[in-house]
Design an enzyme around this catalytic site. Structure first.
Site, PDB file in Angstrom:
ATOM      1  N   CYS A 139       0.845  -1.190   0.000  1.00 14.02           N
ATOM      2  CA  CYS A 139       0.000   0.000   0.000  1.00 14.02           C
ATOM      3  C   CYS A 139       0.885   1.247   0.000  1.00 14.02           C
ATOM      4  CB  CYS A 139      -0.900  -0.044   1.232  1.00 14.02           C
ATOM      5  SG  CYS A 139      -2.222   1.127   1.130  1.00 14.02           S
ATOM      6  N   CYS A 383       8.340  -0.753 -37.716  1.00 17.40           N
ATOM      7  CA  CYS A 383       8.351  -0.269 -36.328  1.00 17.40           C
ATOM      8  C   CYS A 383       7.019  -0.495 -35.620  1.00 17.40           C
ATOM      9  CB  CYS A 383       8.721   1.213 -36.271  1.00 17.40           C
ATOM     10  SG  CYS A 383       7.437   2.309 -36.918  1.00 17.40           S
TER      11      CYS A 383
END
Ligand SMILES: Cc1cc2nc3c(=O)[nH]c(=O)nc-3n(C[C@H](O)[C@H](O)[C@H](O)COP(=O)(O)O)c2cc1C
Length: 434
Positions: A139, A383
């Site tokens: 957390c 790409c």
């Protein structure tokens, strides 16, 4: 039909879909409804020690990032662990477990980094009959400032120490939940393993500020003019979570350490991807918070249908199957050549591929006067930007060239040389690979 039964750390559940520790698992009412909806297990919202009450903010706790259709992509929260009394939670856990013996109930815990605190709470949890515990070392807000949560998860020595205490004072499986707010996730995972953890789960939420109110000049969610970073989760964090999972799965130091995958799981496919990367099951929070408990029905039917299609009869048939294909960059085959191909029937002539390629990349897409877009193979480096910006799925594909063909960009024969690139001496990673 595919069998979705899961036995994670010896804990049986009818399917691999568990609810993660969060508001959906904060009380008996929720967990009963979740089980009725079909969830295989839950990690109960994190319990803390008896003592000063946990007090949440009384203003907005959540912030969000949306896609163009206002579908929620990322959720930010500044909520603490459960603010309900410990005793109430323990009684509810005991009742629900007794009524649903076939479902997994794991109790998430966060108490101070002191042996006595763990020694005090663990017998109480053992008494509920729950199937195991998950240590919330992740957390990132509220509790970490008090030396708990991510403050422990960022120090491998603390992880090892606390895990060892838990193995000493608790008889059932101990799962260590890791924080992503760390540079190298392999280190806390290895520390958990050294401490005797039965498994790791990841990821908890990522430090985040989702927006700033430009009138009040304060981060949102804003509490009386101020904001603090929260924890980010939901679909946006899935790529980060999967990368971290894969790093642990392929690290020889943590070989064989079971993993519970968390972070953006929204569909059966997300779950299957986490599991292919080595997770024995998955945990879900944001998807349930956005779509309700019934979202699990589609996860179950989708996973089951896909497994039938693939001929997988049990989860073990594909868990971890993608791990050997996760490698380091230097082992990628530089003789593999692909070229973009535009499906003219599917193209809506929006020109986004052209704009992206022409302005920012390789000038490998031509546009005719009547807006026909075509790939120029002699310029295309494959790409993938055109695929990524195209609004029509599968309109542009990357097609690999066959061995023996000549790449018009480089003039080289494709894949003729170095058929086994991984071990070829010209490969900078070849020595390491051997
Ligand atoms: C509102 C909220 C509260 C949460 N509370 C806890 C908690 O008490 N303990 C914990 O371990 N994780 C907590 N989490 C983190 C989730 O268990 C989970 O790790 C994270 O949300 C990533 O999964 P997701 O992308 O499916 O939401 C919380 C998340 C949210 C959104």
């Amino acid at each position: 039909m595919a069998d979705l039964t899961t036995e994670f750390l010896g804990i049986k559940s009818p399917n691999p879909f568990w609810l993660a520790s969060a508001p959906p698992t904060d009380k008996e009412y929720n967990v009963r409804r979740a089980f009725e909806a079909g969830w295989g297990g839950v990690v109960w919202k994190t319990l803390g020690m008896e003592g000063p009450p946990v007090v949440n903010v009384n203003g907005p706790r959540y912030g969000a990032i949306y896609g163009a259709d206002r579908r929620l992509l990322g959720l930010n929260n500044i909520e603490l662990i459960t603010d309900r009394p410990l005793q109430t939670n323990l009684e509810e856990i005991k009742r629900v477990k007794a009524d649903y013996p076939d479902r997994a109930i794991i109790v998430s815990l966060m108490v101070p980094c002191e042996e006595q605190a763990w020694k005090d709470i663990l017998p109480l949890v053992e008494d509920t009959g729950a199937d195991g515990i998950e240590l919330n070392f992740g957390c990132p807000h509220g509790m970490s400032e008090r030396g708990m949560g991510a403050a422990v998860g960022q120090v491998p020595e603390y992880i090892e120490m606390v895990t060892r205490w838990c193995k000493q004072y608790y008889s059932k499986p101990v799962i260590v939940k890791l924080t992503p707010n760390i540079t190298d996730v392999r280190k806390p995972a290895a520390a958990a393993m050294r401490g005797g953890a039965d498994a790791v789960s990841l990821i908890n939420t990522i430090n985040s500020i989702t927006s700033v109110n430009l009138d009040s000049m304060s981060p949102e969610p804003t509490i009386d003019g101020k904001g603090s970073h929260g924890g980010y989760c939901g679909p946006a964090v899935k790529p980060i979570a999967m990368s971290m999972v894969s790093e642990i799965a392929r690290n020889p130091e943590t070989q064989g350490l079971p993993i519970s995958g968390i972070g953006g799981v929204t569909t059966w496919r997300d779950a299957a991807e986490f599991m292919a990367l080595g997770c024995g099951n998955v945990q879900v929070c944001t998807a349930a918070m956005i779509y309700g408990f019934k979202v699990v029905e589609e996860m179950i039917s989708g996973l089951s249908d896909w497994m039938d299609e693939k001929g997988y009869t049990s989860l073990q048939d594909f868990v971890g199957r993608a791990v050997p294909n996760v490698t380091d960059w230097q082992y990628l085959n530089l003789n593999y050549v692909a070229k973009a191909k535009i499906d003219q029937d599917a193209c809506i002539k929006c020109g986004r591929c052209y704009a992206a390629c022409e302005d920012t990349s390789h000038q490998a897409i031509s546009m005719s006067a009547d807006r026909v877009f075509e790939v120029i193979d002699a310029e295309c480096v494959a790409c993938n930007l055109c695929v990524d910006v195209c609004p029509i799925e599968d309109c542009i594909s990357m097609l690999p060239m066959a061995a023996g063909e000549v790449d018009p960009r480089t003039g080289k024969v494709v894949q003729e040389e170095y058929a086994n690139w991984t071990t070829h001496p010209n490969n900078p990673g070849a020595c390491a690979a051997e």
